[in-house]
Structure formats: structure tokens, C-alpha cells
Design a protein around this motif. Structure first.
Motif, PDB file in Angstrom:
ATOM      1  N   GLY A   1       0.790  -1.229   0.000  1.00 16.39           N
ATOM      2  CA  GLY A   1       0.000   0.000   0.000  1.00 16.39           C
ATOM      3  C   GLY A   1       0.822   1.279   0.000  1.00 16.39           C
ATOM      4  N   ASN A   2       2.122   1.188  -0.279  1.00 15.12           N
ATOM      5  CA  ASN A   2       2.958   2.388  -0.283  1.00 15.12           C
ATOM      6  C   ASN A   2       3.717   2.530  -1.598  1.00 15.12           C
ATOM      7  OD1 ASN A   2       2.562   3.327   2.542  1.00 15.12           O
ATOM      8  ND2 ASN A   2       3.392   1.294   2.978  1.00 15.12           N
ATOM      9  N   LEU A   3       4.494   3.609  -1.682  1.00 15.97           N
ATOM     10  CA  LEU A   3       5.327   3.839  -2.859  1.00 15.97           C
ATOM     11  C   LEU A   3       6.779   3.916  -2.417  1.00 15.97           C
ATOM     12  CD1 LEU A   3       3.396   6.692  -4.678  1.00 15.97           C
ATOM     13  CD2 LEU A   3       3.646   4.318  -5.423  1.00 15.97           C
ATOM     14  N   ASP A   4       7.694   3.615  -3.333  1.00 15.99           N
ATOM     15  CA  ASP A   4       9.098   3.902  -3.050  1.00 15.99           C
ATOM     16  C   ASP A   4       9.716   4.591  -4.259  1.00 15.99           C
ATOM     17  OD1 ASP A   4      11.633   4.155  -2.225  1.00 15.99           O
ATOM     18  OD2 ASP A   4      11.914   2.057  -1.632  1.00 15.99           O
ATOM     19  N   LEU A   5       9.845   5.899  -4.153  1.00 20.04           N
ATOM     20  CA  LEU A   5      10.426   6.667  -5.253  1.00 20.04           C
ATOM     21  C   LEU A   5      11.901   6.952  -5.008  1.00 20.04           C
ATOM     22  CD1 LEU A   5       7.542   9.172  -5.985  1.00 20.04           C
ATOM     23  CD2 LEU A   5       8.211   7.143  -7.272  1.00 20.04           C
ATOM     24  N   SER A   6      12.415   6.481  -3.887  1.00 17.12           N
ATOM     25  CA  SER A   6      13.812   6.810  -3.580  1.00 17.12           C
ATOM     26  C   SER A   6      14.793   5.869  -4.257  1.00 17.12           C
ATOM     27  CB  SER A   6      14.035   6.789  -2.068  1.00 17.12           C
ATOM     28  OG  SER A   6      13.909   5.486  -1.572  1.00 17.12           O
ATOM     29  N   VAL A   7      14.300   4.797  -4.901  1.00 15.10           N
ATOM     30  CA  VAL A   7      15.207   3.775  -5.408  1.00 15.10           C
ATOM     31  C   VAL A   7      16.172   4.284  -6.481  1.00 15.10           C
ATOM     32  CG1 VAL A   7      13.844   1.749  -4.804  1.00 15.10           C
ATOM     33  CG2 VAL A   7      13.379   2.937  -6.940  1.00 15.10           C
ATOM     34  N   GLY A   8      15.761   5.297  -7.238  1.00 19.33           N
ATOM     35  CA  GLY A   8      16.644   5.818  -8.286  1.00 19.33           C
ATOM     36  C   GLY A   8      17.945   6.337  -7.705  1.00 19.33           C
ATOM     37  N   SER A   9      17.837   7.281  -6.776  1.00 23.68           N
ATOM     38  CA  SER A   9      19.085   7.828  -6.253  1.00 23.68           C
ATOM     39  C   SER A   9      19.739   6.864  -5.266  1.00 23.68           C
ATOM     40  CB  SER A   9      18.865   9.205  -5.628  1.00 23.68           C
ATOM     41  OG  SER A   9      17.947   9.155  -4.591  1.00 23.68           O
ATOM     42  N   LEU A  10      18.945   5.952  -4.710  1.00 26.05           N
ATOM     43  CA  LEU A  10      19.547   4.929  -3.862  1.00 26.05           C
ATOM     44  C   LEU A  10      20.476   4.049  -4.699  1.00 26.05           C
ATOM     45  CD1 LEU A  10      19.586   3.946  -0.974  1.00 26.05           C
ATOM     46  CD2 LEU A  10      17.682   2.421  -1.476  1.00 26.05           C
ATOM     47  N   LEU A  11      20.064   3.802  -5.944  1.00 25.34           N
ATOM     48  CA  LEU A  11      20.908   3.023  -6.849  1.00 25.34           C
ATOM     49  C   LEU A  11      22.222   3.770  -7.131  1.00 25.34           C
ATOM     50  CD1 LEU A  11      21.213   0.542  -8.752  1.00 25.34           C
ATOM     51  CD2 LEU A  11      20.251   1.970 -10.557  1.00 25.34           C
ATOM     52  N   SER A  12      22.120   5.066  -7.401  1.00 23.62           N
ATOM     53  CA  SER A  12      23.345   5.855  -7.619  1.00 23.62           C
ATOM     54  C   SER A  12      24.261   5.744  -6.407  1.00 23.62           C
ATOM     55  CB  SER A  12      23.019   7.337  -7.823  1.00 23.62           C
ATOM     56  OG  SER A  12      22.016   7.506  -8.764  1.00 23.62           O
ATOM     57  N   PHE A  13      23.668   5.976  -5.239  1.00 26.54           N
ATOM     58  CA  PHE A  13      24.423   5.975  -3.996  1.00 26.54           C
ATOM     59  C   PHE A  13      25.153   4.645  -3.808  1.00 26.54           C
ATOM     60  CE2 PHE A  13      24.292   4.674   0.527  1.00 26.54           C
ATOM     61  CZ  PHE A  13      25.145   5.623   1.065  1.00 26.54           C
ATOM     62  N   ALA A  14      24.383   3.537  -3.936  1.00 25.67           N
ATOM     63  CA  ALA A  14      24.952   2.228  -3.671  1.00 25.67           C
ATOM     64  C   ALA A  14      26.017   1.872  -4.710  1.00 25.67           C
ATOM     65  CB  ALA A  14      23.835   1.178  -3.649  1.00 25.67           C
ATOM     66  N   THR A  15      25.797   2.270  -5.939  1.00 27.23           N
ATOM     67  CA  THR A  15      26.779   1.948  -6.978  1.00 27.23           C
ATOM     68  C   THR A  15      28.081   2.710  -6.741  1.00 27.23           C
ATOM     69  OG1 THR A  15      24.904   1.781  -8.483  1.00 27.23           O
ATOM     70  CG2 THR A  15      27.069   1.695  -9.469  1.00 27.23           C
ATOM     71  N   VAL A  16      27.945   3.994  -6.451  1.00 23.48           N
ATOM     72  CA  VAL A  16      29.129   4.798  -6.140  1.00 23.48           C
ATOM     73  C   VAL A  16      29.886   4.182  -4.959  1.00 23.48           C
ATOM     74  CG1 VAL A  16      29.839   6.989  -5.114  1.00 23.48           C
ATOM     75  CG2 VAL A  16      28.305   6.967  -7.090  1.00 23.48           C
ATOM     76  N   LEU A  17      29.109   3.788  -3.966  1.00 21.28           N
ATOM     77  CA  LEU A  17      29.722   3.258  -2.746  1.00 21.28           C
ATOM     78  C   LEU A  17      30.502   1.975  -3.031  1.00 21.28           C
ATOM     79  CD1 LEU A  17      29.617   4.321   0.107  1.00 21.28           C
ATOM     80  CD2 LEU A  17      27.773   2.701   0.607  1.00 21.28           C
ATOM     81  N   VAL A  18      29.869   1.049  -3.741  1.00 16.81           N
ATOM     82  CA  VAL A  18      30.519  -0.251  -3.945  1.00 16.81           C
ATOM     83  C   VAL A  18      31.760  -0.082  -4.831  1.00 16.81           C
ATOM     84  CG1 VAL A  18      29.285  -1.118  -5.997  1.00 16.81           C
ATOM     85  CG2 VAL A  18      30.002  -2.703  -4.217  1.00 16.81           C
ATOM     86  N   VAL A  19      31.683   0.799  -5.800  1.00 15.57           N
ATOM     87  CA  VAL A  19      32.830   1.008  -6.682  1.00 15.57           C
ATOM     88  C   VAL A  19      33.972   1.702  -5.926  1.00 15.57           C
ATOM     89  CG1 VAL A  19      33.639   2.347  -8.672  1.00 15.57           C
ATOM     90  CG2 VAL A  19      31.528   1.014  -8.832  1.00 15.57           C
TER      91      VAL A  19
END
Ligand code: ATP
Ligand code: MG
Lengths: 519, 335
Positions: free
Chosen positions: B78-96
Motif C-alpha cells: 500500500g505504499n510507494l518507493d520513489l527513492s530507489v533511483g538515487s539509492l541506486l546511484s548511492f549504492a553503486t558509487v559506494l561499492v565502486v
């Protein structure tokens, strides 16, 4: 043959409303099978039938919500087609729904006038006129709430009154009341009946659906009986009696409840001491023993539901204690309460009882999922088995466990809720208006079931607005008035008069607790 | 008995048929759309149906798809998650970035941990504080973008020794010819579909999305469940980031920009209702594949890559309209 299909009160006139040979099927269910009904102007026509007999479906056909597979509708002799609910409204047919259909966030006045809001220069809502007109209607209905509050803040009974108020906005030709009194107390019922008589005297035709025989015999001119979607005859009310129509309706004689012997109560299961929440209720103390049914009786607003919701961990008590089997407990959530062996069949099946989009089986196992789960994995075969056991016991009418509860008739939904909570095998069973919307046959069976459950050692608390129900099932009765417990009756010592006095706060009995006025 | 009068029948039948068609489309429209789009592209281009191309599409959607798996749970609840886009950027930058600093294993673990922390913040705000999920996650979208920029000081990051790290496994290798990203995506999809349909957790997610009050009355902790769905979507986003980081061996600090909408598009296209309480992982996978095929097909047909944005939008509107139309068809019956 007792059935008289053309028993017109005004001979020669065409009936105001005629339904002929109406059939309607849903996947797996033939809800209506060639049903006839006619209603005269100025007549109250009662529609009677078991849960799932097709009453609501027939009325929804009439109100343009369902399209019939076959059959014809005539209004004042002219065949009409109802393509959508608006058509019915334009033709003067108004349906007061069994399940409340209000918009929770809109105000009372906006709900009452929805679709016909008074406008200023044809564009803006004329709020002054809106609230003035709505205020006048509410006054006629003796309602004491304001027209500008959102309906979600009203009790179920008051919401029902809002729904009824819609009948008074314009003068419809036909008004259909689908179980209007299921959530009303005697006080509002009297007002409703006055409204119905008034409409009737203005020549409105009224269809009245109820499972309460006393109302039907008090109000109606004729009675039409449906059974399993089929027409089972129309009777003039004055020429028939409860026994006859009941037999028509359930196909057998009604068994009366085996004489209740109040058993020796067993150990004390739950003890409530001086429970209170500011502004809701205070100083509530009572206990329930194994094998005992305790009834809770009072007017709407007396605080009954609040008390049982507090017991079930939904509300947080500010004062007082709850002990279960002599152990002090703090129930901070329903999960806690379930853990301690409590079960609550809530007041409002649609909002609190069921996830309507889910099927019957999944609803049943919901409070008890851990029981069906091995390492996180649900044993669906066991779930199905359990649901089917309660389906059998409670006679739940549905094509199968996979049916979404949305598609069940009101009474059958209520049975699913009861089954759901029985399946948790509680030691304290709380039922808030357990037979709301349940037909007379099943009602007697549920009363018997409640007695049997108590006999098998459960502690049972029943909240009800129906005096006969409370008197039938309870060993003791707690009378509530304005958030206080005014008196506790033992089964043997109850008289209706005393009970009424206790719940209206005129406790003549000096020995009982004094009732503070005002608060 | 009485002869029934068919007077008003013809028109009733007509509307009923229309209703049935709409309902059918609403229910199976997604599959039809899928087949239709396969057909069109295989007829109009000759490379579309080649195994190589199909695997390419699978590979391309795997990042989007992996995120969508977790988001499906959030939406069913019953909710939305619109944060995944920048969360992906964040996590990718972090892992690299962490790869060269602390080593691949530690980088992966730390990335998952930090991503989960952000998911937990979303979950706390929406689940426990009962704030509106649209506002919370939209806010989080820009907050994380900010954090990412601060972390990288606006620079792009990359891995120095790209040839000799086993980290390349997640994005660059294949098993039996199937790219590892596709394997991760499909594997996770199967696991999560089972979780959704066969476990108490999945059942409870349906319950809170379908009727939160009734779920609470049944002893389900709504707040905990909502919280868990956000953890799950953060987790699948972390997985997607690992694939992405491994494949590119570097990252711009806004790689995930716009992913949130594409993910949501796939979920809606799969028929998961934005109102909560219904949906399925398998259908989300199909929804994502449709998006992938459309984008791929358009490229093969020689349209510029930005044409896909417009077409994607049209497809989403179509999907939502079908969903509503089917509901209206049903609503007439369900009152
Ligand atoms: N939308 C629907 N889809 C499938 N079946 C339905 C639908 N609506 C009603 N039914 C079925 O049709 C039958 C008649 O239902 P209906 O609601 O008319 O009963 P009712 O007489 O009003 O009962 P109650 O006294 O319980 O309100 C039931 O078996 C019900 O399950
Ligand atoms: Mg009904």
C-alpha cells in the motif's frame, strides 16, 4: 396456496414498481432465479430471506448497480432500463445500502447531498444553504451531531442515520432500505420508523429488508419471501405470522434455543479492575469465569465497544488493570491479546473484520498464521481444511474457499469473521454485535453456538444492542451508561424495566453505584 | 413458468460484453501486450528474435528488474518507493569506491549495510511514524542524491584494476552462456515470488495493503510489515547496484536518475495495484520485460534512444487506464 402475487391494495391501479422474472448469476452462484416483486405507492413491502438469498442483489438490480441477466423492471407501468446508478436515481429509486457507502472524509452535509449539492450561480457550492437544509433534515431525524463534521468521526449508528437522511433530500418514488436497523439502537429505530411512516403517507413505495421479524411485522403491509434466489411467495402481513414466513424462508421450523441452565462457573479467566480512558469510560470493573457468557448492554455511545477494544489491546487504558488467570497483563496490541488467548469479533466487519479483497480461507487464517506456518512456509492444505470446517459449522454460503469475501452477502461475511476468530481457539471470546446482519435461522444457531462454547469452558463476552439477544445468551449482564458500569444483573434477577433504567442512567436501585450526571 | 421478457436484454448484453472484454483485458492484457510487442518487433526487425538479442534485453532489464522486485512488495503493502533511483546511484558509487579502498567483499557488505540503513529510515518514517510514503520517499530521493554528491565531491568513481578482480563476476560474466545479471534477476524473482505467495510474510504484506485496519485487528503489526517492505526494496536495490558497479567498473554519481519511474512503470504495467493489496512478482517481471523489449525494439528500428521515453509513457498510461477500466467494469458488480 398462500402466495398471492397480485394483492394490490388499491385495486385496479398498476403498481408503482414491478419486477418480473428477474435473474442474475455470478460465477458459481445463481443469485436470482426468476424473481417477481411489486410495490404499490404508499406501501411498505418487506423482503425476507436467509443470508445469501439474493435480497441485496435484487435491490441492486433495481438501483441500476447490477444488470439483470433476464427480466424486466416497470415503474408506473412503463418498462425501464437502468444502465447505471444515476438512471435509477433520476427515475426516483433510492437505495439505502446495507453496507455503508458514505465518503468518509466528506462532511455529513456533503454526503447527504452528494450528487445534488445546492449551487450558487451553477458553479460554486452554496455552503450556507447546504448546511441549513442538512441541519433541518438532521433535526427531523433527531440527530444530535453537526452537519459539518466529516462522517468518519461518527459512530456506525450515526453514519447509518446520515445514510437515511439521504432519503429526505428529495421525495423519491421508491426508497429501498437494506437492513437499516442492523447497527441502530432502539432509540434511533423509533426515529427511523417515523420517517418511514411519513414517506409512506406521502405515497412513496418502500422496500424494507431486515432479519428482525418484530420490525417487519410492525412496519410492513406485505412480505415477499426469497429462498436460494427464488421467489417463494408474497403475503399480506395481517394475514400471516412469523412462523409461516420463517418456515417459507428457511424451509423448516425454527428451533428454539435449548433452555439455558447457567452452569457452575469455572475458574476466573479475566478480571478487569477500575479500567478507564479519559473521555471514553471509567471505573469499569468486572470478571468473567470459564463457562460463563457475560452480556454488555447499553446505548450507542455508552462505551461498550471502547471497553472491549481496550481489552483486546487496540486502545491503551489510562487507568486500571487487566488480569488473565490472575496474572497481571499489559496488552499493548491485538497480537498481545491473541497471544493471551483473547479473540474479538469486531463491530464493523467491512473495516475491521475482513480484508475484503482476500479470499475466505486467507481471511480465516490471518490472526493465526503462525499455527499454519512451518519455517515461514504456509501449509495451505491445513488452511483450507480449517476454513471448510467452519464453513460447515456456520453454514457459510459460498462457492468455495477461493471466493473473495467481497463477493459474499453481508450475513455470510459476518459468519466468516466469526469463523476466523473461532479458529484461533481462544479462551476469552469477545463478540461485538455478533449477529449483525445474520438471518433468524443462523442467529438461533449462533446463539446456541455461543452457549455451547461457554459450556466447553470458554469465557465469553457479548456486546449487543438487541435486548432479546442479550437476554437469550447471557448469564450475567453488565449495563453501561455514559462510560460507566451502572449495574450488573444476574440472569435470574433481570427484568426488562430495570435493564432499560440501568442503561439510560435512571438507576432507581439505591444499592447500585451512583451515576454522576453530565460527565 | 412465466415467460421472461427480453425487452431490455439486447442493450444489457451489449454492455455486459463490453464489461467482459474490459475485464479480460484488465486481467490478461499484460500478456497480450507482451505477445503483441514480441510479434511486432520480430516482424519488423530481423535481429529481434535472435538468442543474442534476447539475452541482451534480459541483461539490460536485469538492473531495473531487480529493483522492481523489492518495490513490488512496497506497492502491494500500500505504499510507494520513489527513492530507489538515487539509492541506486548511492549504492553503486559506494561499492565502486570502496572496492579499491577496502576490497571487494568488504565493499559489498558495507554497501548492503548502508543501503539497508537508508531503507530502514524510509521504513521508520512511513511504517512507524505513518508519514505519507510519496512525500517521504520523494524527499529521500533528493536527500540521497545530495549525500552521494557530498561523498564523491561531484567526481565520478571507478575501479583501477578492472581485469583482475573477481568483482567482475556479477556484471561481466556468464554461466552456460547466460549473463550473471540475468541469473541474479530471475533467481531473485523466483525466490521472492515464493516468499510472496507461500510465506506468512507475503500473506501479511497482502493483508496490510488490502485493509490495514483489519490486518491490525488480526494481530499483524502493520508498522513492522511496512518497515520490512522498505528493507526489502533497499536490499534489491543494493543487489542491482552491485551488478551495475561490476558491469561498468565505475560510476557516475547520478547513474540511477529516472530509474524510480521506470521501476514503478514496470510494476504498474505488471498489474500491481497502486492502491495496495494485490499484485505479483511474476507479473512485475513481465512488465519489466515489456519495457525492455520496447526500448530494445525501438533502438533496432533505428529510433533515437530518447524516443523510448515517450513510448514508455504512452505504455504506462495505457496500462493504468486498462487497470481502471477493468476495475470500473467490476465495480458495477461489486458495490
Ligand atoms: N459480486 C458478486 N460476485 C459473486 N457472487 C455474488 C456477488 N454479489 C452477491 N453474490 C452472491 O449472490 C448471493 C446473494 O447475495 P445477496 O447479497 O443478494 O444476499 P442477501 O439476501 O442480501 O443476504 P444477506 O442477508 O446476508 O445480506 C450470495 O450467494 C452471494 O455470495
Ligand atoms: Mg444483503
Amino acid at each position: 396456496m398462500t402466495a398471492q402475487s397480485s394483492l394490490n391494495t388499491q385495486t385496479g391501479d398498476t403498481p408503482l414498481l414491478q419486477l418480473k422474472g428477474v435473474s442474475k448469476s455470478f460465477p458459481g452462484v445463481k443469485a436470482l432465479d426468476n424473481v417477481d416483486l411489486d410495490v404499490n405507492a404508499g406501501e411498505v413491502h418487506a423482503l425476507l430471506g436467509e443470508n445469501g438469498a439474493g435480497k441485496s442483489t435484487l435491490m441492486k438490480v433495481l438501483a441500476g448497480i447490477y444488470h439483470p441477466d433476464e427480466g424486466e423492471i416497470r415503474i408506473e407501468g412503463t418498462p425501464v432500463r437502468m444502465q447505471k446508478p444515476m438512471d435509477a436515481k433520476h427515475m426516483g429509486v433510492l437505495l439505502i445500502h446495507q453496507e455503508l457507502s458514505l465518503v468518509p472524509d466528506l462532511s455529513v452535509a456533503e454526503n447527504v447531498f452528494l450528487g445534488s449539492l445546492p449551487k450558487r450561480s451553477g458553479l460554486f457550492v452554496n455552503n450556507r444553504e447546504l448546511h441549513e437544509r442538512c441541519g433541518a433534515i438532521l433535526k427531523r431525524l433527531n440527530c444530535r451531531f453537526k452537519s459539518n463534521i466529516p462522517v468518519k468521526h461518527l459512530s456506525v449508528a450515526n453514519q447509518q442515520m446520515v445514510e437515511i437522511a439521504r432519503a429526505l433530500v428529495f421525495t423519491p418514488k421508491v426508497v429501498i432500505f437494506d437492513e437499516p436497523t442492523a447497527s441502530l439502537t432502539d432509540y434511533e429505530k423509533v426515529v427511523l420508523f417515523e420517517v418511514i411512516r411519513e414517506l409512506k403517507s406521502q405515497g412513496t413505495g418502500i422496500v424494507y429488508i431486515s432479519h428482525r421479524m418484530d420490525e417487519i411485522f410492525e412496519l410492513s403491509d406485505r412480505i415477499t419471501v426469497l429462498r436460494d434466489g427464488q421467489y417463494r411467495g408474497t403475503f399480506a402481513t395481517r394475514d400471516t405470522d412469523e412462523e409461516e414466513v420463517t418456515k417459507r424462508m428457511i424451509g423448516r421450523d425454527l428451533e428454539s434455543l435449548a433452555e439455558v441452565e447457567s452452569p457452575e462457573p469455572g475458574e476466573r479467566i479475566i478480571e478487569v479492575h477500575q479500567l478507564g480512558i479519559e473521555g471514553e469510560f471509567r471505573d469499569i470493573s468486572f470478571d468473567v469465569h470459564a463457562g460463563e457468557v457475560v452480556g454488555m448492554y447499553g446505548l450507542v455511545g455508552a462505551g461498550r465497544t471502547q471497553v472491549v477494544e481496550t481489552l483486546f489491546g487496540i486502545r491503551k487504558p489510562e487507568r486500571g488493570t487487566i488480569r488473565i488467570r490472575d496474572e497481571l497483563v499489559h496488552l499493548s496490541s491485538p497480537a498481545d491479546a491473541i497471544e493471551h488467548g483473547l479473540a474479538l469479533v469486531p463491530e464493523n466487519r467491512k473495516e475491521q473484520g475482513l480484508v475484503l479483497g482476500m479470499n475466505c480461507r486467507d481471511n480465516t487464517s490471518l490472526p493465526n498464521l503462525a499455527e499454519y506456518t512451518r519455517m515461514g512456509w504456509i501449509d495451505t492444505a491445513k488452511e483450507t481444511e480449517v476454513f471448510e470446517r467452519y464453513q460447515e459449522q456456520l453454514q457459510i454460503k459460498t462457492p468455495g474457499w477461493y471466493q473473495a469475501t467481497l463477493n459474499l452477502s453481508g450475513g455470510n461475511q459476518q459468519k466468516v469473521v466469526i469463523g476466523k476468530w473461532l479458529s484461533t481457539q481462544p479462551s476469552v471470546l469477545i463478540l461485538d454485535e455478533p449477529t449483525r446482519g445474520i438471518d433468524v435461522g443462523s442467529k438461533a444457531e449462533i446463539h446456541q453456538l455461543i452457549r455451547d462454547l461457554a459450556k466447553s469452558g470458554l469465557a465469553v463476552i457479548v456486546v449487543s444492542s438487541e435486548m432479546p439477544e442479550i437476554l437469550t445468551v447471557s448469564d450475567r449482564i453488565l449495563a453501561l451508561y455514559n462510560g460507566t458500569l451502572t449495574r450488573v444483573f444476574k440472569r435470574a434477577e433481570i427484568t426488562e424495566d430495570d435493564l432499560i433504567r440501568a442503561i439510560t442512567g435512571q438507576s432507581a436501585d439505591a444499592a447500585s453505584e451512583p451515576v454522576a450526571s453530565g460527565a | 413458468m412465466k415467460a421472461s421478457l427480453p425487452m431490455s436484454n439486447s442493450s444489457t448484453v451489449a454492455t455486459d460484453n463490453r464489461k467482459r472484454v474490459l475485464q479480460f483485458l484488465g486481467k490478461h492484457g499484460i500478456l497480450l501486450a507482451f505477445l503483441l510487442c514480441m510479434m511486432i518487433f520480430s516482424l519488423t526487425t530481423d535481429r529481434f528474435l535472435s538468442t543474442g538479442n534476447l539475452l541482451t534485453v534480459l541483461m539490460q532489464v536485469s538492473i531495473l528488474g531487480t529493483i522492481a522486485l523489492g518495490v513490488t512488495f512496497v506497492v502491494i503493502g500500500g505504499n510507494l518507493d520513489l527513492s530507489v533511483g538515487s539509492l541506486l546511484s548511492f549504492a553503486t558509487v559506494l561499492v565502486v569506491d570502496l572496492h579499491d579502498k577496502v576490497g571487494p567483499t568488504q565493499a559489498i557488505v558495507l554497501t548492503i549495510v548502508f543501503t539497508l540503513i537508508i531503507g530502514a529510515i524510509n521504513g521508520t518514517l512511513v511504517g512507524y511514524l505513518k508519514l505519507n510514503s510519496l512525500i517521504v520517499t520523494l524527499g529521500m530521493l533528493s536527500a540521497i542524491q545530495g549525500i552521494t554528491l557530498i561523498y564523491t565531491s561531484g567526481q565520478n568513481v571507478d575501479i583501477q584494476d578492472q581485469e583482475n578482480t573477481w568483482f567482475a563476476f556479477f556484471g561481466r560474466e556468464a554461466i552456460f552462456g547466460i549473463p550473471v545479471p540475468a541469473i541474479i534477476f530471475i533467481g531473485l524473482a523466483i525466490i521472492l515470488q515464493v516468499v510472496l505467495l507461500k510465506t506468512a510474510f507475503g500473506r501479511k504484506v497482502f493483508a496490510i495493503g488490502g485493509n490495514g485496519v483489519a490486518a491490525a485487528f488480526s494481530g499483524i503489526y502493520r508498522n513492522r510489515m511496512v518497515f520490512s517492505t522498505y528493507l526489502l526494496s533497499a536490499f534489491t536495490t543494493a543487489c542491482a547496484a552491485i551488478i551495475l558497479g561490476s558491469r561498468v567498473m565505475g560510476s557516475q554519481n547520478n547513474v540511477g536518475q529516472g530509474y524510480e519511474l521506470q521501476v514503478l512503470a514496470g510494476v504498474i504495467l505488471g498489474g500491481t495495484s497502486l492502491l495496495g493489496g494485490s499484485g505479483s512478482i511474476m507479473r512485475t517481471v513481465i512488465g519489466i520485460l515489456i519495457l525492455g523489449f520496447i526500448q530494445n525494439g525501438l533502438l533496432l528500428l533505428g529510433y533515437p534512444y530518447y524516443a523510448q521515453w515517450l513510448v514508455t509513457w504512452v505504455v504506462i498510461i495505457l496500462a493504468v487506464w486498462l487497470d481502471i477500466a477493468a476495475k470500473r467494469g467490476r465495480l458495477l458488480n461489486d458495490f
